[in-house]
Design a protein around this motif. Structure first.
Motif, PDB file in Angstrom:
ATOM      1  N   GLU A   1      91.478  66.328 -43.978  1.00  0.00           N
ATOM      2  CA  GLU A   1      92.487  66.335 -42.913  1.00  0.00           C
ATOM      3  C   GLU A   1      93.837  65.866 -43.444  1.00  0.00           C
ATOM      4  N   GLU A   2      93.810  64.901 -44.346  1.00  0.00           N
ATOM      5  CA  GLU A   2      95.043  64.406 -44.948  1.00  0.00           C
ATOM      6  C   GLU A   2      95.741  65.529 -45.717  1.00  0.00           C
ATOM      7  N   ALA A   3      94.958  66.276 -46.520  1.00  0.00           N
ATOM      8  CA  ALA A   3      95.523  67.390 -47.277  1.00  0.00           C
ATOM      9  C   ALA A   3      96.038  68.481 -46.344  1.00  0.00           C
ATOM     10  N   SER A   4      95.373  68.648 -45.208  1.00  0.00           N
ATOM     11  CA  SER A   4      95.790  69.657 -44.234  1.00  0.00           C
ATOM     12  C   SER A   4      97.163  69.321 -43.650  1.00  0.00           C
TER      13      SER A   4
ATOM     14  N   GLY B   1     110.926  61.421 -39.580  1.00  0.00           N
ATOM     15  CA  GLY B   1     110.223  61.046 -40.803  1.00  0.00           C
ATOM     16  C   GLY B   1     109.073  60.100 -40.523  1.00  0.00           C
ATOM     17  N   VAL B   2     109.302  59.131 -39.646  1.00  0.00           N
ATOM     18  CA  VAL B   2     108.243  58.193 -39.271  1.00  0.00           C
ATOM     19  C   VAL B   2     107.110  58.931 -38.575  1.00  0.00           C
ATOM     20  N   ARG B   3     107.470  59.899 -37.734  1.00  0.00           N
ATOM     21  CA  ARG B   3     106.447  60.637 -36.981  1.00  0.00           C
ATOM     22  C   ARG B   3     105.504  61.398 -37.908  1.00  0.00           C
ATOM     23  N   VAL B   4     106.043  62.087 -38.914  1.00  0.00           N
ATOM     24  CA  VAL B   4     105.175  62.886 -39.783  1.00  0.00           C
ATOM     25  C   VAL B   4     104.351  61.980 -40.701  1.00  0.00           C
ATOM     26  N   VAL B   5     104.909  60.842 -41.101  1.00  0.00           N
ATOM     27  CA  VAL B   5     104.130  59.910 -41.918  1.00  0.00           C
ATOM     28  C   VAL B   5     102.990  59.321 -41.098  1.00  0.00           C
ATOM     29  N   ARG B   6     103.248  59.004 -39.840  1.00  0.00           N
ATOM     30  CA  ARG B   6     102.177  58.497 -38.969  1.00  0.00           C
ATOM     31  C   ARG B   6     101.094  59.559 -38.786  1.00  0.00           C
ATOM     32  N   GLN B   7     101.497  60.793 -38.685  1.00  0.00           N
ATOM     33  CA  GLN B   7     100.509  61.873 -38.562  1.00  0.00           C
ATOM     34  C   GLN B   7      99.646  61.932 -39.816  1.00  0.00           C
ATOM     35  N   TRP B   8     100.254  61.770 -40.973  1.00  0.00           N
ATOM     36  CA  TRP B   8      99.505  61.757 -42.241  1.00  0.00           C
ATOM     37  C   TRP B   8      98.587  60.539 -42.322  1.00  0.00           C
ATOM     38  N   LEU B   9      99.079  59.376 -41.870  1.00  0.00           N
ATOM     39  CA  LEU B   9      98.280  58.153 -41.894  1.00  0.00           C
ATOM     40  C   LEU B   9      97.073  58.246 -40.954  1.00  0.00           C
ATOM     41  N   ALA B  10      97.209  59.014 -39.887  1.00  0.00           N
ATOM     42  CA  ALA B  10      96.131  59.106 -38.889  1.00  0.00           C
ATOM     43  C   ALA B  10      94.990  60.010 -39.340  1.00  0.00           C
ATOM     44  N   ALA B  11      95.150  60.708 -40.462  1.00  0.00           N
ATOM     45  CA  ALA B  11      94.100  61.611 -40.944  1.00  0.00           C
ATOM     46  C   ALA B  11      92.827  60.827 -41.206  1.00  0.00           C
ATOM     47  N   SER B  12      91.713  61.336 -40.712  1.00  0.00           N
ATOM     48  CA  SER B  12      90.443  60.608 -40.786  1.00  0.00           C
ATOM     49  C   SER B  12      89.626  60.934 -42.029  1.00  0.00           C
TER      50      SER B  12
ATOM     51  N   TYR C   1      99.433  67.516 -45.095  1.00  0.00           N
ATOM     52  CA  TYR C   1     100.392  67.634 -46.191  1.00  0.00           C
ATOM     53  C   TYR C   1     100.786  69.089 -46.419  1.00  0.00           C
ATOM     54  N   SER C   2      99.774  69.953 -46.462  1.00  0.00           N
ATOM     55  CA  SER C   2     100.063  71.374 -46.692  1.00  0.00           C
ATOM     56  C   SER C   2     100.685  72.029 -45.470  1.00  0.00           C
ATOM     57  N   GLY C   3     100.383  71.490 -44.294  1.00  0.00           N
ATOM     58  CA  GLY C   3     100.934  72.049 -43.069  1.00  0.00           C
ATOM     59  C   GLY C   3     102.450  71.971 -43.027  1.00  0.00           C
ATOM     60  N   TYR C   4     103.023  70.994 -43.653  1.00  0.00           N
ATOM     61  CA  TYR C   4     104.478  70.878 -43.715  1.00  0.00           C
ATOM     62  C   TYR C   4     105.036  71.497 -44.999  1.00  0.00           C
ATOM     63  N   GLU C   5     104.165  72.199 -45.743  1.00  0.00           N
ATOM     64  CA  GLU C   5     104.560  72.945 -46.939  1.00  0.00           C
ATOM     65  C   GLU C   5     105.378  72.084 -47.900  1.00  0.00           C
ATOM     66  N   VAL C   6     104.825  70.915 -48.213  1.00  0.00           N
ATOM     67  CA  VAL C   6     105.523  69.997 -49.099  1.00  0.00           C
ATOM     68  C   VAL C   6     105.518  70.550 -50.521  1.00  0.00           C
ATOM     69  N   ASP C   7     106.707  70.674 -51.086  1.00  0.00           N
ATOM     70  CA  ASP C   7     106.874  71.148 -52.466  1.00  0.00           C
ATOM     71  C   ASP C   7     107.109  69.912 -53.347  1.00  0.00           C
ATOM     72  N   ASP C   8     106.075  69.483 -54.055  1.00  0.00           N
ATOM     73  CA  ASP C   8     106.172  68.260 -54.851  1.00  0.00           C
ATOM     74  C   ASP C   8     107.263  68.348 -55.908  1.00  0.00           C
ATOM     75  N   ASP C   9     107.375  69.498 -56.570  1.00  0.00           N
ATOM     76  CA  ASP C   9     108.380  69.649 -57.629  1.00  0.00           C
ATOM     77  C   ASP C   9     109.789  69.533 -57.060  1.00  0.00           C
ATOM     78  N   TRP C  10     110.006  70.140 -55.909  1.00  0.00           N
ATOM     79  CA  TRP C  10     111.339  70.062 -55.289  1.00  0.00           C
ATOM     80  C   TRP C  10     111.661  68.624 -54.890  1.00  0.00           C
ATOM     81  N   CYS C  11     110.687  67.940 -54.275  1.00  0.00           N
ATOM     82  CA  CYS C  11     110.909  66.551 -53.851  1.00  0.00           C
ATOM     83  C   CYS C  11     111.243  65.668 -55.062  1.00  0.00           C
ATOM     84  N   LEU C  12     110.510  65.863 -56.134  1.00  0.00           N
ATOM     85  CA  LEU C  12     110.728  65.049 -57.323  1.00  0.00           C
ATOM     86  C   LEU C  12     112.105  65.308 -57.920  1.00  0.00           C
ATOM     87  N   SER C  13     112.523  66.569 -57.941  1.00  0.00           N
ATOM     88  CA  SER C  13     113.835  66.896 -58.506  1.00  0.00           C
ATOM     89  C   SER C  13     114.967  66.312 -57.660  1.00  0.00           C
ATOM     90  N   VAL C  14     114.812  66.316 -56.346  1.00  0.00           N
ATOM     91  CA  VAL C  14     115.833  65.744 -55.464  1.00  0.00           C
ATOM     92  C   VAL C  14     115.989  64.251 -55.716  1.00  0.00           C
TER      93      VAL C  14
END
Length: 521
Positions: free
Chosen positions: A444-447, A429-440, A449-462
């Protein structure tokens, strides 16, 4: 001592003045003001001592003018003609009459008249004191702070260690109380304040004239007088007016020209205050004094201004994150906190600017006297948090502005997420967040995020399901029985909810459009 009157500021609701104007001292007062100003910046051992000796021959005296007592100072020889010049100036006599009447009868009407004048704030009558709501038997030294954990040692070993480290303690004390404190809080340096005086006067006049701001003097538990400014938007009927934003300024920031403008433009009620030793506030800005000041500001907001803690948002810029995180740690009912361009801990930033050979001394000095442990305080707060990271920040990075991964705001985010969601923020979890933080860039940040196919609705429901089923405080155990893919999605989802990027350098004012309420489930 007679206060120096700087300007007169017009209030639309006041019948005293028809328009703003600067007080014009007459020739005698003008020249003696210059002399006294020069004397105040001279070393006392060179000039002030013989002038103070002359005080024996020039005692203070009292003259009466229409039942008004004017106390003329005699600290130095030129003070006599200064007082005489002011006594003969009708504008100054009118100002003194208003000041003296307000001190005798501190009514809202008299205070409203006094607000029309800008003068030496030390003469402003106190509007609120911590003793009005707290027991006089306050803990020694003021409000409580988190202390570094002491090392466990045997009795004999502890004594020998104390003897060996005594020189380090002495040097650290001298550094902290001399150039160290001034480097950390340059806004407390008199010469800088003198250079900024026209800007501060203009900002103060704007807050009073355009926003109908109310200036107040608060007395903290350590005796320091805290200069504050309150803008009340409750009567405007706007959607944000009933929310009070308390602003905590940076290390060279003043409420007159600081981050108050951001929530003001958003229609919020706003309470700004100056650090101890800044502008009208007295004292020195060590962590204990800072926390004492923040405490009386919160007490004032609740007991004098009439806001509930649940109606208060703390907004801090840069080093103001220390008092902001202390406030939400100490008053957990506060609605939320927004930390803009802030950091997790002062020590890495202090080590950055000092020689490597000084590392042990810097560590001791920071931990003992300047322990701004923002992350440690923030994790003790259960409410909504928003972190604003400046993508080109040149101040709170430990290498250079282009190295976004050295921005200490990253560490603040990771520390908060790891505490609140330890089962999600595993090594992966720390590794992927650091990868997101490193986006310039946002692309790149959106890339990422989408690269890990984050489903916002699913995350929110969980997260909502976990909250509904358990209703527990942080840390949460959500994610412990989840797949690696699910934990990655949640880690990125939470990182984006808790932190927003602002494409800017450290000192650019945050636009009102970038001032958002923190995310909450």
């Amino acid at each position: 001592m007679l206060p120096a009157m700087l300007t007169l500021a017009h209030l639309a609701s006041s019948s005293i003045l028809s328009q703003p104007w600067n007080y014009q001292p007459r020739s005698l007062e003008k020249h003696t003001d210059s002399i006294l100003g020069w004397v105040s910046f001279c070393p006392q051992s060179i000039l002030n001592t013989p002038l103070r000796f002359l005080q024996l021959f020039f005692f203070s005296f009292v003259v009466s003018h229409r039942d008004l007592s004017l106390f003329v100072p005699s600290l130095t020889l030129p003070a006599f003609p200064q007082g005489w010049g002011r006594w003969r100036n009708t504008d100054y006599v009118h100002f003194i009459s208003v000041l003296e009447e307000t001190k005798k009868n501190h009514t809202p009407e008299n205070k409203k008249k006094l607000r029309c004048f800008d003068f030496d704030f030390s003469h402003w009558p106190a509007d609120f004191s911590w003793t009005e709501v707290s027991s006089p038997k306050h803990p020694k030294g003021g409000v409580s702070l988190l202390k570094p954990e002491p090392r466990l040692r045997g009795t004999a070993d502890s004594f020998l260690h104390s003897v060996r480290t005594l020189p380090c303690h002495v040097i650290g004390f001298l550094i902290a109380h001399s150039f160290g404190r001034r480097m950390l809080y340059p806004g407390s340096v008199g010469l800088l304040q003198k250079a900024m005086r026209p800007m501060l006067q203009g900002g103060l006049a704007k807050l009073i004239e355009e926003y109908d701001g109310e200036r107040n003097k608060l007395v903290a538990c350590d005796g320091n007088e805290i200069d504050t400014m309150f803008v009340d938007r409750r009567k405007d009927g706007g959607p944000n007016g009933r929310t009070l934003v308390i602003c905590c300024e940076g290390n060279a920031g003043f409420y007159e020209v600081g981050c108050m403008n951001t929530p003001l433009e958003g229609g919020y009620s706003v309470l700004g205050w100056n650090h101890p030793g800044f502008a009208g506030s007295t004292g020195v800005p060590f962590p204990q004094n800072e926390a004492n000041a923040m405490d009386v500001v919160v007490q004032f907001a609740v007991h004098k201004l009439g806001f509930q803690l649940s109606d208060i948002v703390i907004y801090a810029w840069s080093i103001g994150g220390f008092t902001a995180s202390w406030a939400v740690m100490s008053y957990p009912e506060i609605q939320s906190v927004v930390l803009d361009a802030s950091f997790d801990d002062l020590l890495p930033l202090a080590l950055k600017v000092m020689p490597e050979s000084w590392r042990p001394l810097v560590q001791h000095t920071v931990r003992q006297y300047m322990n701004l442990n923002n992350a440690e305080q923030l994790v003790k707060y259960q409410g909504p948090v928003l972190l604003v990271r400046r993508t080109r920040d040149e101040i709170i990075t430990t290498t250079h502005a282009d190295d976004i991964m050295s921005n200490r705001g990253n560490n603040l985010l990771l520390r908060l997420l790891q505490f609140r969601y330890p089962k999600i923020m595993t090594d992966e979890g720390v590794r992927v967040v650091r990868q997101w933080l490193a986006a310039s860039s946002p692309i790149e940040e959106a890339s990422v995020y989408s690269g890990y196919e984050v489903d916002d609705d699913w995350c929110l429901s969980v997260l909502k399901s976990y909250q509904t089923d358990r209703d527990v405080s942080f840390p949460w155990s959500v994610g412990e029985d989840m797949t690696l893919e699910g934990r990655r999605q949640l880690a990125l989802f939470l990182a984006r909810k808790y932190m927003r990027n602002f494409e800017s350098t450290h000192c650019t004012p945050l636009p009102a459009a970038e001032f958002h309420s923190p995310w909450r489930l």
